[in-house]
Design a protein around this motif. Structure first.
Motif, PDB file in Angstrom:
ATOM      1  N   ALA A 104       0.842  -1.047   0.211  1.00  0.00           N
ATOM      2  CA  ALA A 104       0.454  -0.288   0.379  1.00  0.00           C
ATOM      3  C   ALA A 104       0.992   1.039   0.046  1.00  0.00           C
ATOM      4  O   ALA A 104       0.514   2.129  -0.822  1.00  0.00           O
ATOM      5  CB  ALA A 104      -0.757  -0.013   0.714  1.00  0.00           C
ATOM      6  N   ARG A 130      -5.908   3.750   3.905  1.00  0.00           N
ATOM      7  CA  ARG A 130      -4.850   2.598   3.948  1.00  0.00           C
ATOM      8  C   ARG A 130      -5.062   0.962   4.063  1.00  0.00           C
ATOM      9  O   ARG A 130      -4.938  -0.261   4.066  1.00  0.00           O
ATOM     10  CB  ARG A 130      -3.324   2.951   4.191  1.00  0.00           C
ATOM     11  N   TYR A 133      -6.872  -1.791   2.781  1.00  0.00           N
ATOM     12  CA  TYR A 133      -6.303  -1.833   1.643  1.00  0.00           C
ATOM     13  C   TYR A 133      -6.427  -3.302   1.207  1.00  0.00           C
ATOM     14  O   TYR A 133      -5.463  -3.951   2.404  1.00  0.00           O
ATOM     15  CB  TYR A 133      -5.277  -1.313   0.798  1.00  0.00           C
ATOM     16  N   SER A 135      -4.000  -7.054  -0.602  1.00  0.00           N
ATOM     17  CA  SER A 135      -3.488  -7.326  -1.485  1.00  0.00           C
ATOM     18  C   SER A 135      -3.858  -8.248  -2.355  1.00  0.00           C
ATOM     19  O   SER A 135      -3.376  -9.679  -1.843  1.00  0.00           O
ATOM     20  CB  SER A 135      -1.956  -7.292  -1.352  1.00  0.00           C
TER      21      SER A 135
END
Length: 206
Positions: A104, A130, A133, A135
């Motif tokens: 991030a 963030r 977020y 991944s």
């Protein structure tokens, strides 16, 4: 690497690790073989079923030679046997969170360099965005190591080369440099071997 290539490579690594461990203490008992018996075909098949994909060639060949490995480099004490390989996010949540945050931050930096404004939370704190977020890379990452000095070895089944190899990573939380990518499990193991030799064998060629 194929099976016939793994065997001499791992024999050499075992012998050199043993010799390095006895430097200055000839009376020390032999360190011993770093590997184990080959993984049973059923164990490899079960792992592929759990992951939902065929294993990359070099990692499959490695398991067919040894079901795990001790002292992969200097900071990984144990590579997992096939039965204990799993998803990073399920096995080591802390490392998964660190890698997600790292990614991030990289995205934030790239956006800033492109001239985009950073998202901020309600209090002007970019962490507000963030925290949400996720991944894709680290959510699917496969953890293949069990014990180490805050160091993990990983495979990415979503990053596949033309040769069928999966990208492989080493991540040490203390390094300050983020995860290190290699093109395959074989390349990762060569790098770990080179790291061992650089630290343990004076004058060793890289």
């Amino acid at each position: 690497m194929k099976i016939h290539e793994w065997e001499p490579f791992l024999r050499t690594w075992s012998a050199e690790r043993d010799a390095a461990g006895r430097t200055g203490d000839p009376a020390r008992p032999p360190f011993g073989r770093l590997g184990f018996d080959p993984a049973a075909p059923e164990a490899i098949a079960a792992l592929e079923t759990r992951l939902g994909a065929p294993l990359p060639p070099s990692y499959r060949a490695f398991l067919e030679v040894t079901d795990g490995w001790r002292w992969a480099g200097e900071f990984v004490e144990l590579l997992a046997p096939a039965a204990e390989v799993g998803l990073l996010r399920e096995m080591t949540a802390s490392a998964h969170e660190e890698l997600t945050l790292w990614e991030a931050e990289d995205l934030d930096e790239a956006a800033y360099e492109d001239g985009e404004e950073e998202d901020e939370g309600e209090d002007g704190d970019e962490e507000g965005e963030r925290e949400e977020y996720e991944s894709a890379r680290w959510n699917r990452a496969v953890q293949i190591s069990l014990a180490g000095d805050q160091t993990w070895l990983l495979l990415d089944p979503g990053d596949i080369g033309a040769d069928g190899e999966w990208a492989a990573y080493r991540y040490s939380s203390w390094s300050g440099s983020g995860p290190v990518r290699h093109g395959s499990f074989a390349d990762l193991m060569r790098a770990e071997y080179a790291g061992f030799r650089a630290l343990r064998i004076p004058g060793a060629a890289s």
